[in-house]
Design a protein around this motif. Structure first.
Motif, PDB file in Angstrom:
ATOM      1  N   ASP A  21       2.324  16.352   0.826  1.00  0.00           N
ATOM      2  CA  ASP A  21       2.740  16.420  -0.214  1.00  0.00           C
ATOM      3  C   ASP A  21       1.533  16.080  -0.988  1.00  0.00           C
ATOM      4  OD1 ASP A  21       5.522  16.476  -0.341  1.00  0.00           O
ATOM      5  OD2 ASP A  21       5.421  14.364  -0.017  1.00  0.00           O
ATOM      6  N   LYS A  22      -0.046  16.148  -0.172  1.00  0.00           N
ATOM      7  CA  LYS A  22      -1.253  15.545  -0.854  1.00  0.00           C
ATOM      8  C   LYS A  22      -1.489  17.111  -1.918  1.00  0.00           C
ATOM      9  CE  LYS A  22      -2.864  11.960   1.673  1.00  0.00           C
ATOM     10  NZ  LYS A  22      -3.656  12.100   2.728  1.00  0.00           N
ATOM     11  N   GLY A  23      -2.333  16.379  -2.990  1.00  0.00           N
ATOM     12  CA  GLY A  23      -1.815  17.646  -3.766  1.00  0.00           C
ATOM     13  C   GLY A  23      -1.422  17.650  -4.979  1.00  0.00           C
ATOM     14  N   LYS A  24      -0.364  17.094  -5.140  1.00  0.00           N
ATOM     15  CA  LYS A  24       0.409  17.252  -6.133  1.00  0.00           C
ATOM     16  C   LYS A  24       0.284  16.392  -6.963  1.00  0.00           C
ATOM     17  CE  LYS A  24       4.340  18.816  -3.207  1.00  0.00           C
ATOM     18  NZ  LYS A  24       6.139  18.424  -2.404  1.00  0.00           N
ATOM     19  N   THR A  25       1.066  16.848  -8.214  1.00  0.00           N
ATOM     20  CA  THR A  25       1.007  15.825  -9.571  1.00  0.00           C
ATOM     21  C   THR A  25       1.128  14.609  -9.094  1.00  0.00           C
ATOM     22  OG1 THR A  25      -0.109  17.744 -10.755  1.00  0.00           O
ATOM     23  CG2 THR A  25       0.754  16.037 -12.072  1.00  0.00           C
ATOM     24  N   PHE A  27       1.023  -1.049   0.499  1.00  0.00           N
ATOM     25  CA  PHE A  27       0.314   0.369  -0.098  1.00  0.00           C
ATOM     26  C   PHE A  27       0.628   1.227   0.200  1.00  0.00           C
ATOM     27  CE2 PHE A  27       0.405  -1.309   4.408  1.00  0.00           C
ATOM     28  CZ  PHE A  27       0.764   0.046   4.949  1.00  0.00           C
ATOM     29  N   ASP A  28       0.562   2.167  -0.422  1.00  0.00           N
ATOM     30  CA  ASP A  28       1.293   3.247  -0.386  1.00  0.00           C
ATOM     31  C   ASP A  28       0.913   4.339   0.411  1.00  0.00           C
ATOM     32  OD1 ASP A  28       2.190   2.639  -2.634  1.00  0.00           O
ATOM     33  OD2 ASP A  28       1.037   4.126  -4.297  1.00  0.00           O
ATOM     34  N   VAL A  29       1.864   5.079   0.593  1.00  0.00           N
ATOM     35  CA  VAL A  29       1.279   6.612   1.661  1.00  0.00           C
ATOM     36  C   VAL A  29       1.812   8.057   1.806  1.00  0.00           C
ATOM     37  CG1 VAL A  29       1.786   7.151   4.099  1.00  0.00           C
ATOM     38  CG2 VAL A  29       1.327   5.039   3.941  1.00  0.00           C
TER      39      VAL A  29
END
Length: 119
Positions: free
Chosen positions: A18-22, A11-13
């Motif tokens: 960094d949320k919202g970055k392309t 699973f990815d974290v």
């Protein structure tokens, strides 16, 4: 089959910063067994009683490394565009202490997606 025994199941974290970055940097974890959870819990207990700064730092990075099997999108600030290859011993090179602590909390919430449960 139990999640901790599924070959290749990860699973990815993504860190909150960094949320919202392309194309955000991603930490890839495998699901932990009960014994590994116990190891992380013992590290947390040791953190509470640690008085030595080096010991605290080491324990945080050790706990964040449990189950970590890869990362992507880690760009070398000294060589723009060059990605830092995954090496578990370099975790303290790509993360600050508060980010490592956030990573531990997110890793501990390991919940499979519906697709992961089906596979």
């Amino acid at each position: 089959m139990p999640l901790a025994l599924e070959p290749g199941l990860t699973f990815d974290v993504v860190l909150d910063s960094d949320k919202g970055k392309t194309d955000p940097p991603v930490f890839v974890y495998r699901f932990l067994s009960g014994r590994e959870w116990r190891t992380v819990a013992k590290m947390q207990d040791q953190l509470e009683g640690a008085k030595d700064a080096d010991a605290v730092v080491d324990l945080v990075y050790q706990a964040a490394a449990v189950g970590l099997v890869g990362w992507s999108g880690m760009v070398d600030p000294e060589q723009p565009g060059a990605e830092i290859p995954f090496k578990i011993g370099d975790l303290d090179m790509v993360l600050g202490m508060t980010e490592a602590q956030e990573l531990i909390l997110k890793m501990m919430k390991q919940t499979p997606t519906t697709d992961e449960k089906k596979n």
